[in-house]
Design an enzyme around this catalytic site. Structure first.
Site, mmCIF file in Angstrom:
data_model
loop_
_atom_site.group_PDB
_atom_site.id
_atom_site.type_symbol
_atom_site.label_atom_id
_atom_site.label_comp_id
_atom_site.label_asym_id
_atom_site.label_seq_id
_atom_site.Cartn_x
_atom_site.Cartn_y
_atom_site.Cartn_z
ATOM 1 N N THR A 239 -4.926 -5.541 -17.293
ATOM 2 C CA THR A 239 -3.598 -5.346 -17.883
ATOM 3 C C THR A 239 -3.185 -6.553 -18.722
ATOM 4 O O THR A 239 -3.436 -7.700 -18.356
ATOM 5 C CB THR A 239 -2.561 -5.118 -16.762
ATOM 6 N N HIS B 253 16.943 4.778 9.841
ATOM 7 C CA HIS B 253 17.312 3.483 10.441
ATOM 8 C C HIS B 253 18.748 3.070 10.121
ATOM 9 O O HIS B 253 19.207 2.014 10.577
ATOM 10 C CB HIS B 253 16.343 2.391 9.971
ATOM 11 N N GLU C 272 -2.784 0.584 -10.640
ATOM 12 C CA GLU C 272 -4.053 1.330 -10.809
ATOM 13 C C GLU C 272 -3.824 2.709 -11.420
ATOM 14 O O GLU C 272 -4.414 3.702 -11.007
ATOM 15 C CB GLU C 272 -4.828 1.383 -9.486
HETATM 16 C C1 LIG Z 1 2.172 -6.003 -8.250
HETATM 17 C C2 LIG Z 1 1.223 -5.565 -9.327
HETATM 18 C C3 LIG Z 1 -0.146 -5.831 -9.189
HETATM 19 C C4 LIG Z 1 -1.026 -5.458 -10.216
HETATM 20 N N1 LIG Z 1 -2.360 -5.835 -10.122
HETATM 21 C C5 LIG Z 1 -3.167 -5.651 -11.200
HETATM 22 C C6 LIG Z 1 -4.512 -6.189 -11.214
HETATM 23 O O1 LIG Z 1 -4.984 -6.781 -10.231
HETATM 24 N N2 LIG Z 1 -5.257 -6.037 -12.347
HETATM 25 C C7 LIG Z 1 -4.769 -5.400 -13.456
HETATM 26 O O2 LIG Z 1 -5.488 -5.327 -14.455
HETATM 27 N N3 LIG Z 1 -3.513 -4.862 -13.470
HETATM 28 C C8 LIG Z 1 -2.704 -4.998 -12.373
HETATM 29 N N4 LIG Z 1 -1.423 -4.486 -12.390
HETATM 30 C C9 LIG Z 1 -0.947 -3.796 -13.582
HETATM 31 C C10 LIG Z 1 -0.734 -2.296 -13.413
HETATM 32 O O3 LIG Z 1 -1.957 -1.637 -13.273
HETATM 33 C C11 LIG Z 1 0.079 -1.838 -14.641
HETATM 34 O O4 LIG Z 1 1.391 -2.353 -14.482
HETATM 35 C C12 LIG Z 1 0.096 -0.330 -14.789
HETATM 36 O O5 LIG Z 1 -1.176 0.164 -15.110
HETATM 37 C C13 LIG Z 1 1.098 0.134 -15.865
HETATM 38 O O6 LIG Z 1 0.930 -0.580 -17.036
HETATM 39 P P1 LIG Z 1 2.225 -1.228 -17.750
HETATM 40 O O7 LIG Z 1 2.940 -2.024 -16.701
HETATM 41 O O8 LIG Z 1 1.763 -1.966 -18.947
HETATM 42 O O9 LIG Z 1 3.135 -0.022 -18.154
HETATM 43 P P2 LIG Z 1 3.058 0.804 -19.538
HETATM 44 O O10 LIG Z 1 1.662 1.184 -19.820
HETATM 45 O O11 LIG Z 1 3.795 0.038 -20.567
HETATM 46 O O12 LIG Z 1 3.881 2.102 -19.166
HETATM 47 C C14 LIG Z 1 5.302 2.126 -19.100
HETATM 48 C C15 LIG Z 1 5.738 3.529 -18.709
HETATM 49 O O13 LIG Z 1 5.350 4.453 -19.735
HETATM 50 C C16 LIG Z 1 4.560 5.487 -19.157
HETATM 51 N N5 LIG Z 1 3.559 5.933 -20.143
HETATM 52 C C17 LIG Z 1 2.680 5.168 -20.841
HETATM 53 N N6 LIG Z 1 1.921 5.952 -21.622
HETATM 54 C C18 LIG Z 1 2.309 7.234 -21.420
HETATM 55 C C19 LIG Z 1 1.907 8.502 -21.935
HETATM 56 N N7 LIG Z 1 0.911 8.611 -22.823
HETATM 57 N N8 LIG Z 1 2.543 9.602 -21.498
HETATM 58 C C20 LIG Z 1 3.553 9.515 -20.590
HETATM 59 N N9 LIG Z 1 3.986 8.352 -20.063
HETATM 60 C C21 LIG Z 1 3.368 7.223 -20.474
HETATM 61 C C22 LIG Z 1 3.919 4.864 -17.947
HETATM 62 O O14 LIG Z 1 3.491 5.854 -17.017
HETATM 63 C C23 LIG Z 1 5.072 4.011 -17.420
HETATM 64 O O15 LIG Z 1 5.965 4.822 -16.688
HETATM 65 C C24 LIG Z 1 -0.535 -4.784 -11.362
HETATM 66 C C25 LIG Z 1 0.831 -4.488 -11.457
HETATM 67 C C26 LIG Z 1 1.702 -4.880 -10.476
HETATM 68 C C27 LIG Z 1 3.170 -4.605 -10.675
#
Ligand SMILES: Cc1cc2nc3c(=O)[nH]c(=O)nc-3n(C[C@H](O)[C@H](O)[C@H](O)COP(=O)(O)OP(=O)(O)OC[C@H]3O[C@@H](n4cnc5c(N)ncnc54)[C@H](O)[C@@H]3O)c2cc1C
Length: 388
Positions: free
Chosen positions: A128, A345, A370
């Site tokens: 990410t 609760h 994920e």
């Molecule tokens: C605590 C935590 C631990 C994590 N650990 C890891 C890790 O170890 N390694 C790693 O690589 N990542 C990690 N992540 C990242 C995580 O996998 C991403 O946050 C997640 O995949 C979503 O990506 P984004 O946050 O960029 O959201 P975005 O991709 O910007 O999405 C924002 C919103 O838009 C929606 N959206 C996007 N595209 C579409 C579409 N085409 N159609 C409909 N809806 C859409 C999404 O579903 C979401 O609701 C972690 C995140 C957190 C919060």
């Protein structure tokens, strides 16, 4: 179609051992780590001693020779009590070590897997980026091969990376653009970056809503140089590799979400039996019993779903759709169960000293990490033949 309903004696023994560990060792201590936003080194060390970080890896690399079903059973039992500990194991195994096991050279496996399997070292997976997680093909981090020194030179930023900044983190595998097709499409590769490599900066931990005893950081790479031999798998195959890793990881996250959902049932049954209102336990009211019965139904169904996906994976059958279904369902019902458990609760459910408060805070990320719920629906729709 392979759906194993019964656990083998070995799987059942593993499940029971970890159930006891979660109850006796994790439960009494984890609340304090969580409140202090502190990584629970002593618990992680103990999990390492039990062999949990090496569960699905071959014995010749220090693993336990188990399978993904075993990993799921362990994650479910841990998350019944606490999700920070469970996600530390999930990310260490599925994201840290699994890419090396699946795609590494013999030398990479011999260098990294024994330490990752023993839990003395944690690995992380950096996919990410600040500008996008769901659209992983839009990776901006670059890696250029310097032919004079035979090194990759990496530049970019990764965000939200689990296990990336602990005292025992040894490596992060990052995805980076290493070239373009003739049509201009990015070719993405995976490269192993050892912790402490000059130019590789690890930010302070994020302040998070939940998973507060787990380590999550932003990483930046400024002219970071690693040997050409740190390429993981084939150059330009990084995208396909991480899709496989994420498919597997979804089975693991689904097991973890099922554990959280079951933990909500456990806590609610115990509380409803003892909490008195109107002169009798609140559990004497059918409205409360029905709420808990529904919670149990959801946890059970989620368990069937993740075990089905795990069973397919273990038997080498296609499991992409089943993994997405299981991840989508179990994460959404984990949120529902956490909400209902908090409601049962009453005011105490809003107090952090109660495990259900922690479960409530830990549940939301399951619909995001994920692959978000929207991404799971996209995958399922694609498996049903929709191409747009
Ligand atoms: C605590 C935590 C631990 C994590 N650990 C890891 C890790 O170890 N390694 C790693 O690589 N990542 C990690 N992540 C990242 C995580 O996998 C991403 O946050 C997640 O995949 C979503 O990506 P984004 O946050 O960029 O959201 P975005 O991709 O910007 O999405 C924002 C919103 O838009 C929606 N959206 C996007 N595209 C579409 C579409 N085409 N159609 C409909 N809806 C859409 C999404 O579903 C979401 O609701 C972690 C995140 C957190 C919060």
């Amino acid at each position: 179609m392979s759906l194993d309903h019964r656990l083998s004696p070995e799987h059942e023994e593993l499940r029971r051992t970890v159930e006891e560990f979660a109850h006796d060792v994790v439960a009494p201590k984890i609340g304090d780590f969580y409140e202090r936003h502190e990584f629970p080194y002593e618990i992680v060390r103990e999990m390492g001693r039990m062999g949990l970080f090496g569960l699905p890896f071959p014995e010749e690399y220090g693993g336990m020779g188990g399978d993904y079903l075993a990993l799921g059973l362990v994650l479910e039992e841990l998350a019944r009590v606490d999700s920070s500990v469970a996600i530390t194991l999930e990310a260490g195994v599925s994201l840290g070590a699994m890419p090396i096991h699946r795609f590494g050279t013999e030398e990479q496996k011999r260098t990294w897997l024994p330490k990752l399997c023993s839990g003395e070292m944690l690995g992380a997976f950096g996919l990410t980026e600040p500008d996008g997680g769901s659209d992983a093909g839009a990776t901006r981090t670059t890696a250029r091969l310097d032919e004079a020194t035979n090194e990759w030179v990496i530049n970019g930023t990764k965000c939200f990376i689990t296990n990336s900044g602990t005292d025992i983190t040894g490596l992060v595998t990052v995805t980076a653009v290493t070239g373009r097709t003739d049509g201009g499409k990015p070719l993405i590769s995976s490269i192993i970056v050892p912790s402490g490599t000059p130019g590789f900066t690890v930010a302070a931990p994020y302040s998070k809503v939940g998973w507060n005893a787990s380590d999550t950081r932003e990483l930046s790479f400024s002219d970071v140089r690693v040997p050409a031999a740190n390429l993981l798998g084939e150059q330009g195959r990084g995208y396909a590799q991480f899709l496989r890793i994420l498919d597997e990881g979804r089975v693991a996250i689904s097991a973890l979400a099922t554990g959280l959902a079951q933990g909500c049932v456990d806590e609610s049954v115990a509380y409803a039996r003892t909490r008195q209102a109107f002169g009798r336990p609140i559990g004497a009211n059918q409205a409360i019993q029905f709420k808990i019965a529904d919670m149990e139904m959801r946890a059970h169904t989620a368990r069937v779903a993740w075990r089905d996906a795990a069973s397919r994976l273990v038997h080498g059958e296609p499991f992409k759709k089943q993994a997405a279904l299981a991840k989508l369902y179990s994460s959404e019902i984990a949120v529902t169960n956490a909400r209902e458990a908090t409601q049962i609760h009453g005011g105490y459910g809003f107090m952090n000293e109660y495990p259900v408060a922690r479960m409530w805070r830990d549940s939301k990320i399951l619909e995001i990490g994920e692959g978000t719920s929207e991404v799971q629906r996209m995958l399922i729709a694609r498996e049903l033949g929709f191409t747009e």
